[in-house]
Design a protein around this motif. Structure first.
Motif, PDB file in Angstrom:
ATOM      1  N   UNK A  90     -38.227  27.239  85.449  1.00  0.00           N
ATOM      2  CA  UNK A  90     -37.076  27.895  86.069  1.00  0.00           C
ATOM      3  C   UNK A  90     -36.445  26.972  87.096  1.00  0.00           C
ATOM      4  N   UNK A  91     -37.314  26.306  87.862  1.00  0.00           N
ATOM      5  CA  UNK A  91     -36.818  25.349  88.861  1.00  0.00           C
ATOM      6  C   UNK A  91     -37.516  24.018  88.625  1.00  0.00           C
ATOM      7  N   UNK A  92     -36.833  22.975  89.055  1.00  0.00           N
ATOM      8  CA  UNK A  92     -37.391  21.640  88.870  1.00  0.00           C
ATOM      9  C   UNK A  92     -37.423  20.904  90.199  1.00  0.00           C
ATOM     10  N   UNK A  93     -38.498  20.155  90.393  1.00  0.00           N
ATOM     11  CA  UNK A  93     -38.606  19.245  91.533  1.00  0.00           C
ATOM     12  C   UNK A  93     -38.804  17.855  90.943  1.00  0.00           C
ATOM     13  N   UNK A  94     -38.024  16.904  91.392  1.00  0.00           N
ATOM     14  CA  UNK A  94     -38.150  15.546  90.878  1.00  0.00           C
ATOM     15  C   UNK A  94     -38.860  14.687  91.914  1.00  0.00           C
ATOM     16  N   UNK A  95     -39.951  14.076  91.492  1.00  0.00           N
ATOM     17  CA  UNK A  95     -40.715  13.215  92.393  1.00  0.00           C
ATOM     18  C   UNK A  95     -40.461  11.759  92.033  1.00  0.00           C
TER      19      UNK A  95
ATOM     20  N   UNK B   4     -41.740  13.445  87.037  1.00  0.00           N
ATOM     21  CA  UNK B   4     -41.735  12.135  87.679  1.00  0.00           C
ATOM     22  C   UNK B   4     -42.378  11.131  86.755  1.00  0.00           C
ATOM     23  N   UNK B   5     -42.157   9.870  87.029  1.00  0.00           N
ATOM     24  CA  UNK B   5     -42.759   8.822  86.209  1.00  0.00           C
ATOM     25  C   UNK B   5     -44.169   8.523  86.713  1.00  0.00           C
TER      26      UNK B   5
ATOM     27  N   UNK C  56     -32.552   8.364  89.823  1.00  0.00           N
ATOM     28  CA  UNK C  56     -33.730   8.454  88.976  1.00  0.00           C
ATOM     29  C   UNK C  56     -33.622   9.650  88.033  1.00  0.00           C
ATOM     30  N   UNK C  57     -33.211  10.766  88.583  1.00  0.00           N
ATOM     31  CA  UNK C  57     -33.032  11.955  87.747  1.00  0.00           C
ATOM     32  C   UNK C  57     -32.011  11.682  86.653  1.00  0.00           C
TER      33      UNK C  57
ATOM     34  N   UNK D 169     -31.308   8.909  85.338  1.00  0.00           N
ATOM     35  CA  UNK D 169     -31.931   8.050  84.334  1.00  0.00           C
ATOM     36  C   UNK D 169     -32.768   8.878  83.365  1.00  0.00           C
ATOM     37  N   UNK D 170     -33.574   9.786  83.958  1.00  0.00           N
ATOM     38  CA  UNK D 170     -34.443  10.642  83.148  1.00  0.00           C
ATOM     39  C   UNK D 170     -33.627  11.487  82.183  1.00  0.00           C
ATOM     40  N   UNK D 171     -32.612  12.124  82.763  1.00  0.00           N
ATOM     41  CA  UNK D 171     -31.783  13.008  81.932  1.00  0.00           C
ATOM     42  C   UNK D 171     -31.056  12.202  80.886  1.00  0.00           C
ATOM     43  N   UNK D 172     -30.529  11.079  81.326  1.00  0.00           N
ATOM     44  CA  UNK D 172     -29.796  10.213  80.406  1.00  0.00           C
ATOM     45  C   UNK D 172     -30.664   9.760  79.249  1.00  0.00           C
ATOM     46  N   UNK D 173     -31.878   9.466  79.540  1.00  0.00           N
ATOM     47  CA  UNK D 173     -32.770   8.970  78.480  1.00  0.00           C
ATOM     48  C   UNK D 173     -33.004  10.002  77.387  1.00  0.00           C
ATOM     49  N   UNK D 174     -32.809  11.262  77.744  1.00  0.00           N
ATOM     50  CA  UNK D 174     -33.079  12.308  76.762  1.00  0.00           C
ATOM     51  C   UNK D 174     -31.884  12.610  75.879  1.00  0.00           C
TER      52      UNK D 174
END
Lengths: 284, 255, 342
Positions: free
Chosen positions: B219-224, B40-41, B246-247, B249-254
């Protein structure tokens, strides 16, 4: 014009508070009981806590011994002894075996105390956690939780860096398996005397306002790793008057840079010199 | 894996600081031998959540650990004096090592502290277990006597890992552990975590704002996002097919 | 408010002074003499903080100010600043003092002995007059010189090397705190001078906070405490040799604590007999280079124990501040309004 004072100087309300707090202290070995701590005609830091204890307990039938660093003739001890005698009519003595109440600053006498004798120790800083946890409030919580890890961590660090514990006087002890207590700045030499002792030990810190106690026949165990046991100070010389080296000795500087030694427990020293048979000493 | 009972479970966690709602009803689970990444940001509430899991903050909601003696008990309802008992099962690796270590004492000393708290009273045993933990954390043993204040940031974090390992906890919580590490050091550090996870079957919750850190270990991800869980799932799925804006955006930024 | 207007202001000031004189009448010569003879410890504290040895002047100033110690110390300092500097007295060691009181807490006994001197330390603090114990001739003469404890410890290799503060050049003249600003880290002579002139109460407060952080095994110990008379000597301007101008009361304390390689030593001395001050000062000298507690920072201690600066500033809060006050008020509430607009 000298005021008339209550018996033993303390007013009845003060005596009552101290006696009640002492009962609590004895009921919870090693636990520091806060008390109001009146000002005494002695400066703070000079034994007002222990003095309040002594004055609350002593009666006209008692015999009082007062020592400072083991000496009866130390000015501070003389002053205290004078005062208590004046205020209570109690007899005084320098003989450890004769005393019913012994008020002491920083030593436990070498001759073993019996059941029924009371040792009152003067304490400057009652909190064994003070130097690892400066906050008073936080230290109380640690005692409540029985969390003395800070002391153990400090001990571990000492062993890691120096192979031994640097702590000298006031070595922290675990009382009755529950509370860690500061035994007052007695030398390590005196620590084993407290374990399962027949006598009652009361400790008073007037300035810091705490009372605590070790009842008779209570476990008092210095904090140490099981495979790095607690040891006493080495005795480095012999008493210049008796040749003794089996008890704690004072170091006395000489002009030429040398050191001479003398038995610290003055009452015991005098018995040896006079050829009077002393009482049995503590084992070990 | 879904048939197993979770070892850690929170339901409906809410936390307010004055007027600000840091967490608005967060629920998640951790299963045995898995690493859960919480991403999360800033302002997402992720660090607050971790602090709550370590019982450093109060909160509303329910928190369960599947350990003997504590089954079914809401840990958020415990009083101060019961907390240390629970903390035996948890270990925390802080973002700022000075919060988790004694900076002036030998590193080895910080590592053995939880063992001392557990009641170990043999000096030699403490030293042996401490060195073992440092070795597992890929820490250079010849520096075990150096205080953390003399170590690099990467080494300090390894000392924290060692301290956590020595404790043998149920769950290790990590709060942005790679902060301040340059990319190479970060890579070796995460590698160590991955190896430990594999060798020791550790269960961990790792919090980060950096998806590349999360993807290396989780293994698992939780996005806050702003105090709420907006997405969760298996790491690969969330990273390859993010649903929430939001996710994405995060993934895209990488990429 | 007449405080500010020039003419009204002058009148107000004169009235204030007159009221003060009503409250505190001027003292007779006899009264001043009585203070000088009867209250030496009070005067010693005052002269120590004022930085000037002149007991009759100090007694007079004390009367003039109605016993207001800070006011009196300020006057003495101000007076001192007007005096011409004639020269430097010969530097002396602590053991050049004619000691009337010398004790060491570190040892039961030592060469020279434990000499109590005039003190009430060991007496009972009970109100009311005790019959005077009276004095008679001494059983034996006190030694003129005592074994300096520091020297004995050094001889046995028990002292760490002196640390703390930039090294001094023995040939150069001693720096003087009264004619230069105190910058940090302070050169050792200036640090010791600052401690000598410090506010006793403030030094005690800080020293006490440092003392309470100790436990018994890191207990600093007074290696030596000495109170006595110091002869003020100057080189004779014409004849050569030395001339003694007179004697002042002076005292010092040396405190030791365990260091890595031996005992570390803290030292403090002051004019007059002020044991609380030199003990607290020596403790702080010991600890002021190891910050972990505010009392252990040299800058913190020396700046905040300056009695004239501290008391002056505390009292300056009585001066008008209304322009500042209004300005802050307007600025502060204005900000809030602006935020509410958004």
């Amino acid at each position: 014009m000298r005021r008339r004072y209550s018996y033993a100087y303390l007013d009845p309300v003060t005596k009552r508070e101290i006696r009640r707090k002492l009962l609590k202290a004895v009921a919870i070995p090693g636990y520091q009981v806060p008390f109001a701590s009146r000002e005494m005609p002695l400066a703070r830091g000079w034994g007002t806590g222990a003095l309040q204890i002594t004055l609350s307990l002593i009666g006209p039938e008692d015999t009082l011994k007062v020592i400072d660093q083991g000496a009866d003739d130390s000015v501070n001890a003389v002053n205290i002894r004078r005062f208590v005698a004046q205020m209570t009519g109690a007899k005084t003595t320098t003989d450890t075996l004769e005393a019913t109440v012994i008020q002491s600053r920083h030593r436990i006498p070498e001759e073993r105390l019996r059941e029924g004798q009371v040792l009152v120790l003067q304490v400057p800083i009652p909190e064994p956690l003070r130097y690892v946890e400066p906050s008073e409030a936080r230290a109380r919580e640690l005692h409540a939780l029985g969390d003395y890890s800070l002391l153990w961590v400090d001990l571990f660090e000492d062993h890691l860096r120096r192979g031994l514990s640097r702590m000298g006087a006031a070595y922290p002890v675990l009382v009755h398996g529950r509370y860690v207590m500061d035994p007052s700045p007695i030398p390590r030499w005196d620590i084993p005397k407290m374990h399962m002792a027949p006598h009652l030990t009361l400790l008073g810190a007037g300035r810091e306002k705490r009372l605590y106690a070790v009842p008779p026949y209570t476990r008092v165990e210095p904090l140490a790793f099981a495979d790095r046991p607690f040891t006493r100070e080495p005795i480095l010389g012999r008493c210049r008057r008796t040749g003794a080296n089996h008890v704690f000795l004072n170091a006395i500087p000489q002009e030429d840079g040398r050191v001479e030694y003398e038995i610290s427990d003055q009452g015991y020293l005098e018995k040896l010199i006079k050829g009077v048979a002393p009482g049995p000493l503590y084992e070990g | 894996m879904l048939e197993e009972r979770p070892i850690l479970q929170v339901r409906g966690i809410r936390k307010r600081f004055g007027d600000r709602h840091a967490l608005k009803g967060v629920s998640l689970e951790l299963y045995p031998q898995e690493v859960l990444g919480i991403v999360g940001g800033s302002g997402s509430g992720k660090t607050t959540l971790l602090r709550i899991l370590h019982l450093e903050e109060e909160a509303e909601g329910e928190y369960f650990l599947n350990v003997p003696g504590l089954e079914g008990r809401n840990l958020l309802a415990l009083d101060r004096y019961q907390v240390p008992e629970v903390r035996r099962w948890l270990a925390m690796v802080y973002q700022d090592p000075s919060r988790g270590l004694r900076m002036d004492f030998a590193s080895l000393t910080s590592v053995v502290e939880p063992l001392i708290l557990k009641g170990e009273r043999l000096y030699e045993a403490l030293v042996a277990q401490g060195l073992e933990a440092l070795e597992l954390a890929d820490f250079p043993l010849e520096r075990a006597g150096s205080p953390p204040k003399e170590l690099s940031q990467g080494q300090r974090q390894r000392v924290q890992i060692a301290k956590a390992l020595a404790k043998k906890p149920l769950v290790i919580l990590l709060d942005e552990p790679t902060t301040g590490l340059d990319l190479l050091v970060q890579a070796t550090f995460l590698d160590t975590l991955r190896t430990l996870k594999r060798r020791l079957g550790l269960s961990m919750i790792l919090v980060s704002h950096d998806l590349s850190v999360i993807r290396m270990v989780a293994d698992r991800i939780v996005v806050l996002y702003e105090g709420e869980v907006v997405e969760e799932g298996l790491a690969d799925q969330v990273l390859e097919d993010p649903q929430h804006p939001f996710t994405q955006e995060l993934v895209g930024a990488k990429l | 408010m007449g405080y500010v207007t020039a003419r009204g202001g002058e009148k107000a000031i004169r009235n204030a002074e007159a009221l003060f004189r009503l409250l505190v009448p001027r003292a007779s010569r006899r009264a001043v003499k009585a203070v000088e003879e009867g209250l030496p410890y009070l005067l010693d504290r005052l002269m120590g903080e004022g930085g000037l040895w002149d007991p009759s002047l100090a007694a007079e100033v004390l009367w003039e100010t109605g016993g207001d110690l800070y006011e009196a110390a300020l006057r003495i300092r101000a007076h001192r600043a007007t005096l011409p500097r004639l020269g430097d007295a010969r530097a002396q060691e602590a053991h050049d003092l004619l000691l009337v009181r010398r004790i060491s807490s570190a040892f039961r006994d030592l060469p020279g002995g434990q000499v109590l001197g005039p003190t009430l330390d060991y007496s009972l603090r009970l109100l009311g007059r005790d019959p005077d114990p009276g004095t008679g001739p001494a059983e034996a003469e006190a030694p003129r010189r005592y074994l300096p404890v520091r020297g004995w410890l050094a001889q046995r290799g028990l002292l760490e090397e002196a640390g703390g503060g930039p090294a001094e050049d023995p040939g150069s003249p001693t720096p003087d705190l009264t004619d230069q600003p105190l910058l940090f880290p302070a050169p050792r002579p200036l640090r010791l001078q600052a401690l000598a002139r410090a506010d006793t109460g403030a030094l005690l407060g800080l020293g006490y906070s440092a003392m309470r952080a100790y436990n018994a095994h890191r207990h600093p110990t007074v290696a030596e405490l000495g109170m006595g008379y110091l002869e003020v000597r100057i080189p004779h301007p014409l004849r050569g040799g030395e001339v003694t101008l007179g004697r002042i009361r002076a005292g010092f304390a040396e405190v030791v604590a365990h260091g890595e390689r031996g005992y570390r030593l803290g030292f403090s001395a002051s004019m007059g007999w002020n044991e609380v001050k030199v003990i607290a000062g020596a403790m702080l000298d010991l600890e002021m280079d190891r910050p972990r507690h505010p009392a252990r920072e040299e800058e913190f201690v020396l700046l905040h124990t300056e009695p004239i600066e501290a008391s002056g500033f505390a009292l300056h809060y009585k001066l008008p501040h209304y322009v500042t006050f209004l300005s802050n008020q307007l600025s502060h509430w204005q900000e809030v309004e602006r935020a509410e607009e958004v």
